[in-house]
Write an enzyme that holds these catalytic residues in place. Structure first.
Site, PDB file in Angstrom:
ATOM      1  N   GLU A  27       0.592  -1.256  -0.067  1.00  0.00           N
ATOM      2  CA  GLU A  27       0.042   0.031   0.005  1.00  0.00           C
ATOM      3  C   GLU A  27       0.751   1.328   0.258  1.00  0.00           C
ATOM      4  OE1 GLU A  27      -1.501   1.659   3.403  1.00  0.00           O
ATOM      5  OE2 GLU A  27      -1.191  -0.046   4.508  1.00  0.00           O
ATOM      6  N   LYS A 162      -3.454  -2.067  16.092  1.00  0.00           N
ATOM      7  CA  LYS A 162      -3.028  -1.195  17.311  1.00  0.00           C
ATOM      8  C   LYS A 162      -4.023  -1.073  18.118  1.00  0.00           C
ATOM      9  CE  LYS A 162       0.136   1.795  14.902  1.00  0.00           C
ATOM     10  NZ  LYS A 162       0.047   1.759  13.513  1.00  0.00           N
TER      11      LYS A 162
HETATM   12  N1  PSU Z   1      -2.982   1.553  10.873  1.00  0.00           N
HETATM   13  C1  PSU Z   1      -1.723   1.601  10.763  1.00  0.00           C
HETATM   14  N2  PSU Z   1      -1.035   1.959   9.932  1.00  0.00           N
HETATM   15  C2  PSU Z   1      -1.469   2.707   9.058  1.00  0.00           C
HETATM   16  C3  PSU Z   1      -2.721   2.543   8.700  1.00  0.00           C
HETATM   17  C4  PSU Z   1      -3.634   2.122   9.597  1.00  0.00           C
HETATM   18  O1  PSU Z   1      -0.991   1.041  11.832  1.00  0.00           O
HETATM   19  O2  PSU Z   1      -0.682   3.134   8.061  1.00  0.00           O
HETATM   20  C5  PSU Z   1      -3.545   3.256   7.540  1.00  0.00           C
HETATM   21  C6  PSU Z   1      -3.642   1.930   6.386  1.00  0.00           C
HETATM   22  O3  PSU Z   1      -3.540   2.680   5.122  1.00  0.00           O
HETATM   23  C7  PSU Z   1      -4.942   1.660   6.553  1.00  0.00           C
HETATM   24  C8  PSU Z   1      -5.609   3.038   7.196  1.00  0.00           C
HETATM   25  O4  PSU Z   1      -5.863   1.059   5.775  1.00  0.00           O
HETATM   26  O5  PSU Z   1      -4.970   3.790   7.796  1.00  0.00           O
HETATM   27  C9  PSU Z   1      -6.896   2.927   7.816  1.00  0.00           C
HETATM   28  O6  PSU Z   1      -7.557   4.354   7.990  1.00  0.00           O
HETATM   29  P1  PSU Z   1      -8.917   4.657   8.600  1.00  0.00           P
HETATM   30  O7  PSU Z   1      -8.968   4.117   9.907  1.00  0.00           O
HETATM   31  O8  PSU Z   1      -9.263   5.894   8.320  1.00  0.00           O
HETATM   32  O9  PSU Z   1      -9.892   3.639   7.534  1.00  0.00           O
END
Ligand code: PSU
Ligand code: MN
Length: 309
Positions: A27, A162
């Site tokens: 990604e 996390k």
């Molecule tokens: N969690 C992490 N590192 C990240 C992300 C999430 O520990 O980089 C990033 C990933 O790209 C994930 C996105 O798909 O954040 C999720 O964002 P949201 O919670 O806004 O859906």
């Protein structure tokens, strides 16, 4: 030849797919929004190298000038890293507008899965996924990543989630939507920076071959949808539970106080945790991504053997 007119598959990636060789998707939100420059670019390039060293072809995914890209050049990776948060974080709802307007987008787990599947890539390595946020009972903040895992047939190899998230509710959501949550060599859901979370995974699987088999059978049966492989951070890089949990609690509290919401929440929390832990969390983050890249490459190799059998 790519079947989707909005998609550009890099020649090296297309060749590997055509020849039935393993490819691993990566990604780009982790590059533009997940880590600071220049560590983000260094990490992204190292991850590609690790995937090659483990027998697969890397396909970093992004939206560049309105084109969906599976496989980026080092220059494109450098651009995404340097431009950082000025590149739009692109989830499912953002894709049509970015493409229509010819803009750039950093793909989350959701959109990386979408584009990987369009290209014919089945395995994807990253750090952490989005999930059900703490307080979602009030905010409804549930990452689109979970819905994508429900529907799109891609295996996502991560280091768990996390505890910025409500891990219990995240597991409930995945159960409801039929997403198998696998622990690689563990019965316990890893919590990204640490190997333990206090929550159990659905199944423990101990080899890349058996991971591939479970995913292959899911697709072969016609069930579709994704699979979540949670790979614990190597012991030597894992963080102290108290230090990291204190930083996470503080970050969540500050986000609430400032009224951070929507797509800003996750990047805000990640950046805050990094500030509070003085960069130790960044070092752990980088190492766990490498660890996931190794496992994903091996598993993609096993999956090719099954598909070619
Ligand atoms: N969690 C992490 N590192 C990240 C992300 C999430 O520990 O980089 C990033 C990933 O790209 C994930 C996105 O798909 O954040 C999720 O964002 P949201 O919670 O806004 O859906
Ligand atoms: Mn959200």
């Amino acid at each position: 030849m790519s079947l989707n007119k909005y998609l550009d598959v890099a020649p090296e990636v297309q060749k590997a797919l055509d020849e039935g060789r393993p490819v691993v998707a990566l990604e780009s939100t982790i590059i533009s929004h997940g880590m600071p420059y220049p560590q983000n670019v260094e990490t992204a390039l190292n991850v590609e190298k690790i995937i090659r060293d483990n027998g697969a072809v890397p396909a970093t995914i992004a939206v560049i000038k309105g084109r969906l890209k599976a496989g980026l050049s080092p220059e494109e990776i450098d651009y995404l890293g340097k431009t950082g948060t000025a590149v739009a974080k692109a989830s499912r709802r953002d894709l049509p507008v970015l493409v229509a307007q010819g803009k750039d987008g950093a793909t989350t787990v959701t959109t990386t899965m979408i584009i990987a599947h369009m290209a014919g890539i089945q395995v994807f390595a990253t750090g952490g996924i989005g999930g059900v946020h703490r307080g979602a009972q009030q905010t409804f903040d549930i990452s689109a990543d979970l819905e994508e895992l429900a529907h799109t047939p891609v295996m996502v190899v991560c280091a768990g989630a996390k505890s910025i998230l409500d891990l219990g509710l995240t597991l409930e959501y995945l159960e409801t939507h039929g997403v198998p949550v696998i622990g690689y060599g563990t019965e316990e859901l890893p919590a990204f920076y640490t190997r333990k979370s206090g929550f159990r995974v659905d199944y423990r699987i101990d080899t890349p071959e058996d991971l591939a088999k479970a995913f292959f059978v899911k697709q072969d049966m016609g069930l579709g949808g994704g699979m979540l492989v949670t790979n614990p951070i190597p012991e030597e890089f894992s963080m102290n539970h108290e230090i990291i949990n204190k930083a996470i609690d503080e970050a969540v509290e500050e986000a609430n106080k400032l009224g951070i919401h929507g797509k800003e929440t996750t990047p805000f929390l990640l950046a805050k945790i990094k500030d509070l832990t003085g960069g130790d969390s960044l070092a752990s983050n980088i190492q766990l991504v490498y660890n996931n890249a190794r496992l994903a490459a091996k598993t993609a190799g096993e999956l090719c053997k099954l598909a070619n059998a």
